[in-house]
Each structure stands twice: as C-alpha cells, then as structure tokens.
Write an enzyme that holds these catalytic residues in place. Sequence first.
Site: not given
Length: 844
Positions: A146, A181, A341, A545
Amino acid sequence: MAEGTRQLVDVDGRRLRLTNLDKVMYPETGMTKGEVISYYAEVAKVMVPLVAGRPVTRKRWVQGVGTPDAPGQVFFEKALAEHAPDWVRRGIIEHSDGPKIYPIADNRATLVWLAQQASLEVHVPQWRFQPDGSRGNPDRMVFDLDPGEGMGLAECAEVALLVRDILEGMGLEAFPVTSGSKGLHLYAPLDGSQTSQQASKIAHELAKALEDDHPELIVSSMRKMLREGRVLIDWSQNNQNKTTIAPYSLRGQFHPMVAAPRTWEELERPGLRHLDAHEVLARVADGLDPTAPLARSGGSGAGPLATYLSMRSSEATPEPMPESSWGAASGGDPTFVIQEHHARRLHFDFRLERDGVLKSWAVPKGVPDDPGTNHLAVQTEDHPMEYGSFEGTIPAGEYGAGSVTIWDAGTYETEKWHDDEVIVDVEGRPGGPLGRVRLALIRTDGEGEKSTWLMHRMKDQRPGHWSPTSKARHASEAPEDGADASPGPGLDTRPPAAGAARPPEAKAKPAGRVGPILQRPMLATATNPAVVASLDPVGWAIEWKWDGIRVLARTEDGGVRLLTRNGNDVTAKYPELADVASALRGDALVDGEIVALDEDGRPSFGLLQQRMNLSKPREIERVAASVPVRLRLFDVLEIAGYEVMDEPYATRRARLERLVREREGVPLELPEQVGGTVAEALEESRRLGLEGIVAKRRDSPYRPGVRSDEWLKLKVTRTQEVVIGGYRPGVGSRTGRIRSLLVGVPGDDGLEYAGRVGTGFREIDLDRLIAALRPLEQPASPFMEVPRADASDAVWVRPELVGEIEFGEWTRSGVARHPSWRGLRPDKAPDDVVREGDPGGSAT
C-alpha cells in the site's frame, strides 16, 4: 447480453433472472449492469479457480458507483440472502453474534448471480472450507503493498521485487496482482501445513526484515503516521478473519478498474499502471492468465478432487495425482472422454469437463446404441483433468484395479446442466466409434456420488447434429404445413376414411417406461389491456387462459408421462389421463393445462386444489370420482420424435389440430382459438367467467423454459403467485392453527413483502398449511422489510412454498389489497414467481 433490461437466462444449466441490465453502474464510462454481468461471465474461467471453496464477502453498489460529486452508496455484505438460488454453495462461519451463512463461488453461474446483485467487488480469505465445513489452513499467503503519500505503483513494484526475492529463498513462488485501487498484491502458495496464525507470523517477520533493510522505502507498522513517503507491507490480511479483493474482481472506483494478475516482466517495465475491465477481458481472451499456477497449487483442502485424492496414492497407482484438489479448466472447448475400464466387471466411464474437473459416471453397458434403450449410469467421484488422457493398468488391490483404455474422446456443448438433468452434444474424435450425438443423463435416485442416473441417446437430433446409428430427421426435414405427408416415418396424421376400421388400441404402457421429458414449458409475459388492445390480429392469435396446472405430456406406445412447470412428475396424481395417448395420432410431446370444471363447465382452481396435494393412491381414486380433471392442449413440441419447436406457432397449431382426435371417454380436448378482436375476446372472457386470454405471435417459435414477450397474458381477475415467508398464529378457536399467512414476491434485492392473507381458507387448507410450514420455521424474517404490526407475533419460515392469491389491486407500497387465498401451487418453485403488474398500476 440480450437487449432489454430483464431476461431469464441459462448459465451452464442454472437458471437466473437478470434485471435492470441497462442500469449504468459506472457513469464515467457508461458501463452498465449488463456489461458488469458479462465481464464476470467472461473471466469466470480464470477467476473461479482462485475463489473456489472460499467464503465470499461482497461490496454492493445497488445504484452504481456514482460520480465524485455524488458517490453511490455501498453495502458491505457477508451473510447470504435467503432468496439466493439453492444451487449456490454455502459455508457457515461462527461469529461472536452467531453463525453466518456465506456464498461460495465455485462456478460461473454463482459469479453471474453475484453480479446480478450488484456485487461489484468480491473479497475472499486465504483459506478454504474443509469437507466437514470447518475452516482449513491457508493455502496461500498474501502481501498488500500500500503506497503512502508521495509514493505510487512504481514504488510498489520495486518493493514487490524485494519480497519476491525473499520468497524465492524460502522456496515459494510469488504472483503479483495490481489491485485496481492504489497498490499491489503479492500471493504465494502454501502447502496447507501452517495455520493462519503461523502464516501471519511468517509474513510479519518478512515485512519487518525488509523494513530493517530498506527503512527509507518500506514500513511494516499499521500506524498511518509512519506511511508517508514509504510503502506499507500489510501482512495482516493473512489473519483468518480478514479478506482481500479477489484477483479479477472489479473495483468500486469511478472507473471500472480490476484487481488484475500481472507478469513479473510487466512489473519490471517503466510506466506500470492499473488495468480496467476492457483491458483485462482482452488479456483473458488472448489466453493470458498469470495466476493460473497459483490456482493449481496449494494444499488439497476440500476441493472437488478431495475424494479422488483420498482414495489413491501416487506410490501405488499410475493414475494422475494432481497437486491440488481444486482442479483446473482446460482453457478450450469443454472436453469429454469415455474410458473402457476392465475392473471386476467391464464398464465404461463417461467423463465431462465441468468447473475444472471431470464429472464422472460409471455406465456398465456404455452409451446406448439407439434412442429406444436407456442405460444405467452411476455417478462417481470427480476426476482431475489429467485423467482425460489416462490409459494404463491400475494394480491389483488398488481402487478400480484393472486396465483402462480410451474408447473415445473429444469436445462437447452443454444444452442443459441441472442437478438432476444433463443434456450435452458430444463429438468424438474423427473416425471414432461415437461420432456426434446428443446425450441426456437423468438422475433417478440419490444425490452426488453413487447417485443413479439413466443415460438416454436423444432421438431428435438438432440441426447440424447427427448420429451414426440414428436415422431420425429433424423437424426441418418434415413436410410443409398443409401437406398430407406424414411428419415422420410410420405416422399418418390424416383421419381414417369414413367407415374404415380403427387399428386395435395398444395396451397402455406404464408411465415409468415412457421416455423422459427434458424440456420446460414456454412462459407468457404479463401485460396490460392497452398493450393487448394494440396488437394486430393478423400477426397474433388469441387463446383462452385456463385456470389450472400447466403440464407437458409425453405419449409413447400408448403410455403417458405428465411433468409440471417445476419438473414434478404428476402422472400418478391424475389416473384418468392415463389413456390420453389414444386421442393422439401417434407419439408426441404436447403442452397444455390440467383443469377441473365446475357445474357450469368453467375451470375452477378451487376444485383443482382438492386434487393437487393428494399423494396416496386410494385418496386420489376417491377424490377423482367426484372431482375429475381434463387435459386441454394448446401446443406441440415433438411429433414422432421430430422437434417442431423451431416452427412458427401457426404451423405448430395446424400440426396439433391434425394430431388430436378427441374420443369419447378420454378427457383430452383441443379448444378452439378465439375469434374476433382482442377487446371482444377480453369481454367474452369476462362473460364466461374465465381467467383471461393469451395472445401469441403467429410466427413465434417455441422457446422451452423461457418467459417471452412473444406470448402475452392478460388476466380478467387479479391473481398472483406468492412465496410464503411466515404466518401469524391463530387465537381463540384458531389456537394451534394459522390466523393469516405473510407472503411475498421475489424482487431484485430479495423477497418483497406483499401482505398478509387471512381469508379464503378451508379447514383442510389450514391443516395442510400448518403441517407443511412447521418444519420450515426459522428465527429470522426472509422478507426485506415487514411492517412492525404484521411482524409483531409472526412465525417466520424458509421461503420454499408457493401459493396463489386473488386480490383487489396493488397498493403503492407493493402490498396486495384485500387478498384471498386460492391455494398452494406445488407445481411452482419460488424462482418461478414474478409480480403480475406494477404496484399502484393497472391490473394485469
């Protein structure tokens, strides 16, 4: 992002409702919420591996970041909201004021959901949750460089190089991130053997040593008065209770800057600066991901590969053993592999790349050869990406002992990925045995590892997709509407000639053997009378509807399967519909509504309520005798295995009319379309006592699972689906029962309170409601805000049950005026609920 400010999207198989997409979140650049969501969707492939398994704290700017003269309000949020989708992974952390539930961003859909909540900044700690839900030891160390007053990013880069030198001497690799920032972050992977306290102590000692060597440049003390002219090495963020802005996270600055991973070459160049969202997107698109090794390193923790690693030892098996349990995406198109397998019994392992690992199923009989046969599949533990190229012999005595060879491999596209349903288009290697096919996996029992599934080879191939063993055509090859030819081999849609004998009816096929329904119904958008009145009748068709339960019905070989909007199989609930296949000229997937009719022949939701919540066969049989139901159709999605969803509505309607042959004794109907103008249809709907009308664009395709404005609904009566969030206990004669329900409607920021409902209940309703709600009780309100009077004696519940109310109008505060209870809606999920009309506006 699609145009508009609201849409329902599918993100890797997870449904999300996105809103306010045009809202400007960064006024200085004009970056909108839709662009924020797009950013997180694009960087998810490189960001998710860095944040997976970690609790996420968020900084939200609901109205945007604002401007320097008028900054936007920011909300710091830890706990996960009640309305969060159930597929968001959760973790619990104990705090001094009690436990808090945090989201965990393990996939792209979760990052998109966080962006929808306006969570511009994503912060995480340096540790991950363990399998038992506890905090793990940190798997990385972080230093926040910082700059104090008079210092800048160049000085931070100088300090970063000094920190790197010490870390390299400790055998640790460092990864720089410009914070977006002021300063710069440095990450170093740990092996998980140190506690957070130990990691913090090491970081603190390193910072102090550098301060002693470079006192004119570096400070390690948190006292602000000492920072001027120096760079602070903040070592404290290694504390288990602290978080750091996640790499690739946006910042809530006035310009859309990003915590951007960088290369050391960039830090050594002059002119180092922070990067914004557009620059980071370009880097990701170019394949530049400097922190990729950080995502792959660290302790095993509780990642998706933890089970895989716990079952194997690098000393005992040649199988790949990744360093981390968190996986890593391939970076290209998602891949698949099918491995043969030879273990105790021969089986095939089907693996799909997903969230940085291979999701895996053991399929004893391999991929089905044709659509008529489904094969059992058992989900197994996630495998590392490296397993996609593994061939070899697992030694005797080890898990899965036997030989493994690759049967086929390639890439795939995801059509749908839900917890219980996966549909993929897979393309094997050129000349391989699989070719290009569409496969579905449908879960039938259990969850997670050892859950059982069915693998289904899709009969209906999409355009451009083909199967070397399937001769089925897509609907685009079907004859034009109006032609007499069959839409598929073996199916004649023409009615039999007069006097001709009907073919013998096939014996009804058990519903459990009818193929799965992999689509969801297309949904209509609520609107107001003015919009509907303005529609051109030439371009729009009108239907009634119906007041019932929406279902998709698949008929196959005389059997039927019924699925509601939220995916519930209700075939057994309505036995009178078992023979509807005999009223259709062939196999089909149709869309319609189950209704119960009153004495005047009108659909009655109240009557249907008597059927909706029954589950016991004897009870169903008894009530069905007095409350029978009918299935009313209005659309078709498939005919004889051919998709017709891409065809216009008018064409599909014509096909449906040829498909249906109503028969006496079979409760299936195809109601006629409504003639006349929209205004006349609306008035006729009122006169007949129907719920309203639906207008559909004649040229609209069928969009499964999508709420589209190509279909518009207008209700005559005001009804609203609601989510139950609490109840007020009864008094007097209602002691021990419910006095009123507290209900809400999901909004952009949570569950919005819509009022209390205390009328319209039958005695049996009250009994069912109290039995259903008591197991859901919780201490906190799920609503964003509730009036004090309504909350004074409320019992809060988890918002999982959906009901329906009838009401007078919306108040300006969004509360329903004079609501009356219509009943529970077990066919609906909370995420399906949307507000029908605006508060203070006209009815819809």
